[in-house]
Design an enzyme around this catalytic site. Structure first.
Site, PDB file in Angstrom:
ATOM      1  N   ARG A  46       0.826  -1.211   0.000  1.00 22.36           N
ATOM      2  CA  ARG A  46       0.000   0.000   0.000  1.00 22.36           C
ATOM      3  C   ARG A  46       0.859   1.260   0.000  1.00 22.36           C
ATOM      4  NH1 ARG A  46      -5.493  -0.552   2.833  1.00 22.36           N
ATOM      5  NH2 ARG A  46      -4.740   1.206   4.047  1.00 22.36           N
ATOM      6  N   SER A  47       2.023   1.224   0.598  1.00 20.78           N
ATOM      7  CA  SER A  47       2.935   2.368   0.528  1.00 20.78           C
ATOM      8  C   SER A  47       3.382   2.598  -0.909  1.00 20.78           C
ATOM      9  CB  SER A  47       4.151   2.147   1.429  1.00 20.78           C
ATOM     10  OG  SER A  47       3.765   2.058   2.768  1.00 20.78           O
ATOM     11  N   ARG A  57       0.979  12.610  -9.888  1.00 18.85           N
ATOM     12  CA  ARG A  57       0.795  14.051  -9.699  1.00 18.85           C
ATOM     13  C   ARG A  57       2.061  14.815 -10.090  1.00 18.85           C
ATOM     14  NH1 ARG A  57      -3.950  13.818 -10.414  1.00 18.85           N
ATOM     15  NH2 ARG A  57      -5.464  13.721  -8.732  1.00 18.85           N
ATOM     16  N   HIS A  60       1.970  15.236 -13.688  1.00 17.40           N
ATOM     17  CA  HIS A  60       1.012  16.278 -14.071  1.00 17.40           C
ATOM     18  C   HIS A  60       1.613  17.676 -13.930  1.00 17.40           C
ATOM     19  CE1 HIS A  60      -2.481  13.339 -13.098  1.00 17.40           C
ATOM     20  NE2 HIS A  60      -2.116  13.239 -14.360  1.00 17.40           N
ATOM     21  N   SER A  86       8.397   3.774   3.391  1.00 19.52           N
ATOM     22  CA  SER A  86       8.381   2.479   4.079  1.00 19.52           C
ATOM     23  C   SER A  86       8.123   2.721   5.555  1.00 19.52           C
ATOM     24  CB  SER A  86       9.722   1.754   3.892  1.00 19.52           C
ATOM     25  OG  SER A  86       9.801   0.605   4.714  1.00 19.52           O
ATOM     26  N   GLY A  87       7.013   2.188   6.058  1.00 17.42           N
ATOM     27  CA  GLY A  87       6.696   2.377   7.466  1.00 17.42           C
ATOM     28  C   GLY A  87       7.813   1.909   8.370  1.00 17.42           C
ATOM     29  N   GLY A  89      10.846   1.012   7.436  1.00 15.39           N
ATOM     30  CA  GLY A  89      12.175   1.401   6.970  1.00 15.39           C
ATOM     31  C   GLY A  89      13.101   0.209   6.806  1.00 15.39           C
ATOM     32  N   GLU A  90      12.530  -0.976   6.902  1.00 11.76           N
ATOM     33  CA  GLU A  90      13.317  -2.208   6.822  1.00 11.76           C
ATOM     34  C   GLU A  90      12.834  -3.136   5.710  1.00 11.76           C
ATOM     35  OE1 GLU A  90      15.986  -2.718   8.548  1.00 11.76           O
ATOM     36  OE2 GLU A  90      15.807  -1.246  10.162  1.00 11.76           O
ATOM     37  N   THR A  91      11.947  -2.674   4.846  1.00 13.41           N
ATOM     38  CA  THR A  91      11.389  -3.524   3.802  1.00 13.41           C
ATOM     39  C   THR A  91      12.521  -4.133   2.984  1.00 13.41           C
ATOM     40  OG1 THR A  91       9.475  -2.048   3.732  1.00 13.41           O
ATOM     41  CG2 THR A  91       9.712  -3.615   1.916  1.00 13.41           C
ATOM     42  N   SER A 149      -2.050   0.615   8.256  1.00 17.38           N
ATOM     43  CA  SER A 149      -3.018   1.489   7.568  1.00 17.38           C
ATOM     44  C   SER A 149      -2.833   2.969   7.887  1.00 17.38           C
ATOM     45  CB  SER A 149      -4.447   1.077   7.906  1.00 17.38           C
ATOM     46  OG  SER A 149      -4.761  -0.161   7.306  1.00 17.38           O
ATOM     47  N   GLU A 152       0.122   4.330   6.009  1.00 13.14           N
ATOM     48  CA  GLU A 152      -0.115   4.361   4.565  1.00 13.14           C
ATOM     49  C   GLU A 152      -1.060   5.493   4.175  1.00 13.14           C
ATOM     50  OE1 GLU A 152       0.434  -0.429   4.870  1.00 13.14           O
ATOM     51  OE2 GLU A 152      -1.570   0.441   4.767  1.00 13.14           O
ATOM     52  N   ASP A 160       0.340  14.211  -1.094  1.00 16.17           N
ATOM     53  CA  ASP A 160      -0.532  15.221  -1.685  1.00 16.17           C
ATOM     54  C   ASP A 160      -0.196  16.622  -1.158  1.00 16.17           C
ATOM     55  OD1 ASP A 160      -1.913  13.552  -3.397  1.00 16.17           O
ATOM     56  OD2 ASP A 160      -3.664  13.344  -2.102  1.00 16.17           O
TER      57      ASP A 160
END
Length: 185
Positions: A46-47, A57, A60, A86-87, A89-91, A149, A152, A160
């Site tokens: 989801r990240s 964006r 755009h 990455s929540g 930071g270790e992904t 969640s 993310e 945004d």
């Protein structure tokens, strides 16, 4: 609890994250986007989806931006910017991407819950977002939402907000940006 009550609780959690985000860290990221020849964004799950929306964006707005791993992604060169969302930071798939970007002379920015993580340690710029990691037993942050969640959602809205700041600095509006919107739909 009613579904709308859950929605209200989620929005309340998101509102509580905002004052915890450093304006100084955010300004460093916006400056890096402004200064980069090309911007690359990486994230998993989801990240990663939030990152794809961010890249769309930027496109755009006329920024040369890419999603890491897509077939149309350009090559990263010295001075380009890699933003890793990455929540933890270790992904495990993202740590080597950040390391490779550093090796190639890129600027690495981490947007994470954990600045002390492997990706945070590799990064030149770290923006810490509040939230709970997927295994909430390992988190000091409390949320009613499952897994990552809250991070993310905050990441998507943060991206945004970065777009809005860039638009302000370049005096862009939706009308000007719409000219770069997909037209084969």
């Amino acid at each position: 609890m009613k579904t709308t009550e859950y929605l209200t609780a989620i929005i309340d959690e998101l509102i509580q994250t905002v004052p915890q985000i450093s304006e100084e860290e955010t300004a460093q990221l916006v400056t890096a986007v402004l200064e980069a020849d090309k911007v690359f964004v990486a994230g998993a799950g989801r990240s990663g989806l939030a990152g794809k929306a961010f890249v769309m964006r930027m496109m755009h707005m006329g920024i040369d931006a890419y999603v890491v791993g897509e077939t149309v992604t350009a090559n990263l060169e010295a001075g380009d910017l890699l933003i890793v969302g990455s929540g933890s930071g270790e992904t495990s798939t993202l740590v080597p991407v950040a390391a490779k970007a550093k090796q190639l002379g890129g600027v690495v920015a981490a947007v994470t819950i954990n600045p002390q993580s492997a990706i945070g340690q590799l990064a030149d710029i770290v923006v810490q977002l509040p939230g709970a990691v997927k295994d909430q037993a390992k988190s000091d942050y409390s949320t009613i939402q499952p897994m990552g969640s809250l991070f993310e959602q905050t990441l998507l809205l943060f991206y945004d907000a970065v777009i809005l700041k860039y638009m302000e600095m370049h005096q862009l509006d939706s009308g000007k940006m719409y000219g770069k919107h997909a037209n084969l739909e």
